[in-house]
Design a protein around this motif. Structure first.
Motif, PDB file in Angstrom:
ATOM      1  N   UNK A  62       0.831  -1.204   0.000  1.00 58.53           N
ATOM      2  CA  UNK A  62       0.000   0.000   0.000  1.00 58.53           C
ATOM      3  C   UNK A  62       0.865   1.254   0.000  1.00 58.53           C
ATOM      4  N   UNK A  63       1.956   1.220   0.728  1.00 53.82           N
ATOM      5  CA  UNK A  63       2.864   2.358   0.777  1.00 53.82           C
ATOM      6  C   UNK A  63       3.481   2.596  -0.598  1.00 53.82           C
ATOM      7  N   UNK A 116      -6.596  -5.435   3.058  1.00 53.11           N
ATOM      8  CA  UNK A 116      -6.313  -5.603   4.483  1.00 53.11           C
ATOM      9  C   UNK A 116      -7.333  -6.525   5.142  1.00 53.11           C
ATOM     10  N   UNK A 117      -8.611  -6.322   4.845  1.00 51.43           N
ATOM     11  CA  UNK A 117      -9.649  -7.187   5.407  1.00 51.43           C
ATOM     12  C   UNK A 117      -9.478  -8.623   4.928  1.00 51.43           C
ATOM     13  N   UNK A 118      -9.121  -8.785   3.656  1.00 53.32           N
ATOM     14  CA  UNK A 118      -8.906 -10.115   3.105  1.00 53.32           C
ATOM     15  C   UNK A 118      -7.757 -10.827   3.819  1.00 53.32           C
ATOM     16  N   UNK A 174       2.689  10.333   7.727  1.00 53.52           N
ATOM     17  CA  UNK A 174       1.832   9.556   8.615  1.00 53.52           C
ATOM     18  C   UNK A 174       1.860   8.073   8.232  1.00 53.52           C
ATOM     19  N   UNK A 175       1.768   7.815   6.924  1.00 54.29           N
ATOM     20  CA  UNK A 175       1.802   6.433   6.450  1.00 54.29           C
ATOM     21  C   UNK A 175       3.126   5.758   6.799  1.00 54.29           C
ATOM     22  N   UNK A 201      -5.779   1.152   9.189  1.00 49.05           N
ATOM     23  CA  UNK A 201      -5.668   2.480   9.801  1.00 49.05           C
ATOM     24  C   UNK A 201      -5.476   3.547   8.727  1.00 49.05           C
ATOM     25  N   UNK A 202      -4.809   3.166   7.633  1.00 48.32           N
ATOM     26  CA  UNK A 202      -4.567   4.121   6.557  1.00 48.32           C
ATOM     27  C   UNK A 202      -5.849   4.517   5.830  1.00 48.32           C
ATOM     28  N   UNK A 203      -6.826   3.607   5.764  1.00 48.37           N
ATOM     29  CA  UNK A 203      -7.992   3.787   4.902  1.00 48.37           C
ATOM     30  C   UNK A 203      -8.761   5.083   5.155  1.00 48.37           C
TER      31      UNK A 203
END
Length: 224
Positions: A62-63, A116-118, A174-175, A201-203
């Protein structure tokens, strides 16, 4: 206020050429910052994506995607700065740049939320990633400096788009902190869920910034 300072202020009002020269200097500085942004974030994206895929790290991937978005934003800002001399083109470029940034962030937030949920549901355990930790630390050092420089240019030009780009650099900071925390917790204590949790948390942070950019609302001190 002392007389020399008053005279200097009066001369700036009476000499529009000096104001145009100062604006041109700010535009050139902004262009240099955006070229560096594209270079830095291209390297950062490549390193983060490779490290993330190898380690199976959602937050690191994601980063890397966020870094690619910053490359897109940097390219859009370069185009906007090249339109600065023409007031009408400048305004259109501002609006289009903000829409591009907002759209990218909304898509990124959707991707990270899903992935992330997956990972949490499947209990996918990421490998430890020392390169990922190094990338996060480097970004924590570089991004605040970049944000400060861009914000100064944005204020000087009265550019909401430039202010949004500075905000992206803040956001990247922040990320980086969230990413570093997740990677360290996984590396030291084997807390596999810290990585996808860091992604979650990023979402809301990403989505909030995306909506603000799409609506043309950005933090810009004295931009107007």
């Amino acid at each position: 206020m002392n007389p020399p300072l008053i005279r200097a202020m009066d001369m700036s009002h009476l000499n529009p050429e000096s104001g145009a020269a100062e604006r041109s200097r700010l535009v050139e500085r902004g262009q240099r910052l955006e070229y560096f942004t594209i270079f830095w974030n291209s390297l950062e994206a490549l390193a983060a994506l490779i490290s993330g895929f190898i380690a199976g790290s959602v937050a690191l991937v994601a980063f890397g995607l966020d870094s690619l978005i910053e490359v897109t934003s940097g390219a859009a800002l370069l185009w906007r700065l090249h339109q600065d001399a023409n007031t009408l083109r400048r305004e259109r470029a501002e609006k289009l740049t903000l829409r591009i940034v907002g759209s990218c962030f909304l898509m990124l937030s959707a991707y990270i939320g899903y992935d992330s949920l997956n990972s949490l549901l499947r209990r996918e355990v990421p490998a430890r990633s020392l390169p990922g930790i190094v990338i996060a630390v480097a970004s924590l050092i570089a991004m605040p400096l970049m944000s400060r420089a861009k914000r100064r240019v944005g204020v000087g030009l009265g550019s909401v788009a430039m202010a949004a780009d500075a905000r992206q650099a803040d956001f990247c900071t922040y990320l980086s902190g969230i990413l570093l925390g997740g990677l360290v917790l996984n590396a030291l204590f084997g807390l596999w869920w810290a990585d996808p949790l860091a992604g979650l948390v990023m979402v809301p942070i990403i989505a909030k910034e995306g909506i603000a950019a799409w609506l043309g609302k950005s933090c810009c001190d004295n931009c107007q």
